[in-house]
Design an enzyme around this catalytic site. Structure first.
Site, PDB file in Angstrom:
ATOM      1  N   GLY A  80       0.874  -1.173   0.000  1.00 62.69           N
ATOM      2  CA  GLY A  80       0.000   0.000   0.000  1.00 62.69           C
ATOM      3  C   GLY A  80       0.905   1.215   0.000  1.00 62.69           C
ATOM      4  O   GLY A  80       2.136   1.076  -0.023  1.00 62.69           O
ATOM      5  N   ARG A  83       4.653   5.364   1.985  1.00 69.60           N
ATOM      6  CA  ARG A  83       5.255   6.687   2.177  1.00 69.60           C
ATOM      7  C   ARG A  83       4.727   7.682   1.155  1.00 69.60           C
ATOM      8  O   ARG A  83       5.327   8.725   0.904  1.00 69.60           O
ATOM      9  CB  ARG A  83       6.754   6.592   2.061  1.00 69.60           C
ATOM     10  CG  ARG A  83       7.186   5.912   0.774  1.00 69.60           C
ATOM     11  CD  ARG A  83       8.523   6.323   0.432  1.00 69.60           C
ATOM     12  NE  ARG A  83       9.051   5.490  -0.631  1.00 69.60           N
ATOM     13  CZ  ARG A  83      10.294   5.553  -1.018  1.00 69.60           C
ATOM     14  NH1 ARG A  83      11.098   6.372  -0.409  1.00 69.60           N
ATOM     15  NH2 ARG A  83      10.716   4.805  -1.993  1.00 69.60           N
ATOM     16  N   GLY A 116       8.522   5.807   6.127  1.00 68.87           N
ATOM     17  CA  GLY A 116       7.594   6.672   5.392  1.00 68.87           C
ATOM     18  C   GLY A 116       8.264   7.856   4.718  1.00 68.87           C
ATOM     19  O   GLY A 116       7.591   8.761   4.225  1.00 68.87           O
ATOM     20  N   ARG A 173      -2.906   0.836  -9.623  1.00 69.36           N
ATOM     21  CA  ARG A 173      -1.860  -0.085 -10.088  1.00 69.36           C
ATOM     22  C   ARG A 173      -2.482  -1.444 -10.401  1.00 69.36           C
ATOM     23  O   ARG A 173      -3.581  -1.742  -9.927  1.00 69.36           O
ATOM     24  CB  ARG A 173      -0.828  -0.272  -8.951  1.00 69.36           C
ATOM     25  CG  ARG A 173      -0.234   1.041  -8.479  1.00 69.36           C
ATOM     26  CD  ARG A 173       0.072   0.983  -6.961  1.00 69.36           C
ATOM     27  NE  ARG A 173       0.373   2.320  -6.442  1.00 69.36           N
ATOM     28  CZ  ARG A 173       1.589   2.820  -6.321  1.00 69.36           C
ATOM     29  NH1 ARG A 173       2.623   2.087  -6.621  1.00 69.36           N
ATOM     30  NH2 ARG A 173       1.783   4.040  -5.873  1.00 69.36           N
ATOM     31  N   ASP A 242       2.899  -3.973  -8.273  1.00 63.58           N
ATOM     32  CA  ASP A 242       2.479  -2.761  -7.547  1.00 63.58           C
ATOM     33  C   ASP A 242       3.136  -1.516  -8.141  1.00 63.58           C
ATOM     34  O   ASP A 242       2.774  -0.401  -7.774  1.00 63.58           O
ATOM     35  CB  ASP A 242       2.815  -2.872  -6.054  1.00 63.58           C
ATOM     36  CG  ASP A 242       4.250  -3.284  -5.814  1.00 63.58           C
ATOM     37  OD1 ASP A 242       4.662  -4.329  -6.327  1.00 63.58           O
ATOM     38  OD2 ASP A 242       4.969  -2.537  -5.124  1.00 63.58           O
ATOM     39  N   ASP A 252       6.587   4.753 -10.582  1.00 61.78           N
ATOM     40  CA  ASP A 252       7.371   4.280  -9.438  1.00 61.78           C
ATOM     41  C   ASP A 252       8.839   4.019  -9.821  1.00 61.78           C
ATOM     42  O   ASP A 252       9.313   2.883  -9.866  1.00 61.78           O
ATOM     43  CB  ASP A 252       6.756   3.011  -8.819  1.00 61.78           C
ATOM     44  CG  ASP A 252       5.822   3.376  -7.670  1.00 61.78           C
ATOM     45  OD1 ASP A 252       5.453   4.563  -7.543  1.00 61.78           O
ATOM     46  OD2 ASP A 252       5.474   2.478  -6.879  1.00 61.78           O
TER      47      ASP A 252
HETATM   48  P1  AMP Z   1       8.757   0.179  -3.915  1.00 61.65           P
HETATM   49  O1  AMP Z   1       9.650  -1.011  -4.110  1.00 61.65           O
HETATM   50  O2  AMP Z   1       9.502   1.483  -3.705  1.00 61.65           O
HETATM   51  O3  AMP Z   1       7.744   0.297  -4.968  1.00 61.65           O
HETATM   52  O4  AMP Z   1       7.993  -0.041  -2.539  1.00 61.65           O
HETATM   53  C1  AMP Z   1       7.339  -1.236  -2.175  1.00 61.65           C
HETATM   54  C2  AMP Z   1       6.470  -1.002  -0.966  1.00 61.65           C
HETATM   55  O5  AMP Z   1       7.261  -0.536   0.136  1.00 61.65           O
HETATM   56  C3  AMP Z   1       5.363   0.017  -1.161  1.00 61.65           C
HETATM   57  O6  AMP Z   1       4.238  -0.425  -0.450  1.00 61.65           O
HETATM   58  C4  AMP Z   1       5.960   1.268  -0.567  1.00 61.65           C
HETATM   59  O7  AMP Z   1       4.993   2.169  -0.132  1.00 61.65           O
HETATM   60  C5  AMP Z   1       6.762   0.708   0.601  1.00 61.65           C
HETATM   61  N1  AMP Z   1       7.899   1.561   0.973  1.00 61.65           N
HETATM   62  C6  AMP Z   1       9.052   1.762   0.274  1.00 61.65           C
HETATM   63  N2  AMP Z   1       9.874   2.596   0.939  1.00 61.65           N
HETATM   64  C7  AMP Z   1       9.241   2.932   2.090  1.00 61.65           C
HETATM   65  C8  AMP Z   1       9.559   3.769   3.204  1.00 61.65           C
HETATM   66  N3  AMP Z   1      10.714   4.432   3.278  1.00 61.65           N
HETATM   67  N4  AMP Z   1       8.640   3.866   4.183  1.00 61.65           N
HETATM   68  C9  AMP Z   1       7.487   3.204   4.131  1.00 61.65           C
HETATM   69  N5  AMP Z   1       7.122   2.403   3.124  1.00 61.65           N
HETATM   70  C10 AMP Z   1       7.982   2.269   2.105  1.00 61.65           C
HETATM   71 MG    MG Z   2       6.206   1.093  -5.564  1.00 62.22          MG
END
Ligand code: AMP
Ligand code: MG
Length: 472
Positions: A80, A83, A116, A173, A242, A252
């Protein structure tokens, strides 16, 4: 500025209300004047006040969206906006509605153990890449603004924190549909399907079989986007479901890179041990992702209908890719010319040549000469001469010589190369945004060989493949 909340109002069960948390010393560093003019948005301090002042119009109804996703092939229901926050939607004078999405504003119910936050490095990389892709005419989300702070954030080491706002038609997504299907929330899935059709795929809604038209449209848009990635050498790096937008836009940004010395199976994400998201695997992975999405349509469509939708991906991708690539090298778009393209790519790979520069040099080469000066770049000159002999005939006999769109307008001189990005990031981390601004100016005019772009055309000195981290 008028902000609407159609998504959060129509699908309240799919979001969580979250108040954005600011960072110490937050300051607007960049804003995208093209987008703020299009959507009539405030700029400078007015934009900052709208986001962060208590009761600010933007912040007050922010929500985090719930979705899941296949990460490196494994289903993960626990994803979800960890951040990111959907601030709401804005509409331009043509009635086009876009999301405003704030990234890095603190934890949400979907943050799991993470903070976040976003670091300056990753927000700068996303801002510059999305502008670069936009100006290469590759569909993408856009960045509205970048905000810096004095707050430091722990990643592999301490880094300055930052935030950005990005814009896209929606932030829906593949993983949204997958999540509501797999968690057996059929009513919510139905609402999401209808919302998507009514708001973003109205041409499908009018179709006798709207869900079939929707899955078809997503497959076709994805195929066209991937064809452009492959054409320009863009490697996304984390094609988890996602991170796949239903609009067929690049979305993303993480450990992305453009291929430099050509290697068809280039991988830049250092967590991608198996090369799942290698350059030449992107089309197959996109189809794999569409298959995962298609599962969510099984209550609406028969297996045969789903197969029909997905079967359109490959021919669409192949014809778009061939059209783009044969146009780039200035020869007719037909199957007879395909081997000539493949031989060119093989020559680049065998001779370890830079992908972008080689295409540009070919674009400006004179096909009337029997021996091209280009040959000096190739270790295997005999192989090049052999290819050139065949190629120049094809180019000279091109039937549809689109002189109005010369080859230089199809072959960029500038792509956001990792070594220029690294340099820009290191300077920005020390408070000097000069190099980042210069790079940004260059990626906004990728086809022009001029004073602004000249400093950003060269490949990295060492012939090494850069490895990028996912942690952002
Ligand atoms: P990503 O690989 O960047 O697309 O992220 C995968 C998941 O991890 C998604 O649900 C993002 O919202 C969560 N996420 C990535 N980085 C952070 C962060 N620094 N704090 C909180 N959630 C994160
Ligand atoms: Mg992502």
């Amino acid at each position: 500025m008028r902000l609407s909340h159609h998504y959060a109002t129509a699908l309240p069960e799919t979001v969580s209300k979250v108040i954005p948390q600011t960072l110490d010393g937050i300051a607007l560093q960049w804003h995208n004047s093209e987008l703020s003019a299009q959507f009539n948005l405030p700029t400078g301090d007015d934009l900052m006040a709208a986001i962060f002042t208590s009761g600010g119009k933007l912040a007050v109804n922010a929500v985090a969206q719930k979705y899941g996703g296949h990460q490196f092939g494994q289903w993960n229901p626990r994803l979800g906006d960890g951040r990111g926050l959907l601030l709401g939607e804005v509409t331009d004078s043509h009635g086009q509605r876009f999301d405003l999405h704030l990234k890095g504003a603190g934890q949400t119910p979907y943050s799991r153990q993470a903070d976040g936050r976003a670091v300056l490095r990753s927000t700068l990389r996303e801002y510059i890449a999305s502008e670069a892709l936009h100006h290469l005419h590759i569909p993408t989300s856009r960045a509205l603004c970048l905000m810096t702070s004095v707050h430091s954030i722990r990643r592999e080491h301490e880094e300055p924190g930052a935030m950005m706002i990005r814009m896209a038609p929606s932030h829906i997504r593949f993983g949204h549909f997958e999540y509501y299907f797999r968690s057996r929330q059929a009513d919510t899935l139905d609402k999401l399907m209808n919302y998507t059709l009514e708001n973003y795929f109205t041409e499908c809604q009018r179709h006798a079989k709207p869900h079939k038209a929707l899955l078809t449209a997503i497959s076709l848009r994805t195929a066209r986007m991937i064809a452009l990635w492959q054409t320009f050498g863009f490697v996304h790096g984390v094609m988890n479901t996602d991170n796949m937008s239903i609009h067929g836009i690049t979305f993303d940004y993480g450990p992305y890179a453009f291929v430099e010395h050509f290697k068809s199976d280039a991988v830049f994400n250092h967590s991608d041990y198996e090369g799942r998201y290698a350059f030449d695997r992107q089309p197959g992975i996109a189809l794999w992702n569409l298959n995962a999405l298609a599962h969510a349509f099984t209550d609406y469509l028969s297996t045969d209908e789903i197969r029909e939708c997905l079967a359109l991906f490959e021919p669409t991708f192949l014809s778009q890719y061939r059209y783009q690539m044969l146009n780039r090298i200035g020869i007719d778009d037909n199957s007879d010319n395909e081997p000539c393209l493949h031989q060119w790519l093989a020559l680049l790979e065998q001779n370890n040549l830079d992908y972008t520069l080689s295409f540009r040099q070919l674009a400006t080469a004179d096909p009337s000469v029997e021996m091209s000066s280009l040959r000096d770049q190739f270790v295997d000159r005999k192989a090049f001469d052999h290819w050139w002999h065949d190629y120049r005939q094809r180019r000279l006999t091109k039937t549809n010589n689109n002189s109005e769109q010369s080859l230089t307008e199809l072959n960029p001189v500038v792509i956001p190369r990792t070594h220029y990005l690294q340099h820009a990031i290191e300077a920005a981390e020390q408070g000097d945004f000069g190099p980042a601004e210069a790079l940004m100016a260059a990626v906004k005019q990728p086809f022009s060989d001029n004073r602004i772009t000249r400093n950003f055309q060269q490949p990295a000195k060492h012939n090494s493949q850069v490895s990028l981290s996912c942690s952002s």
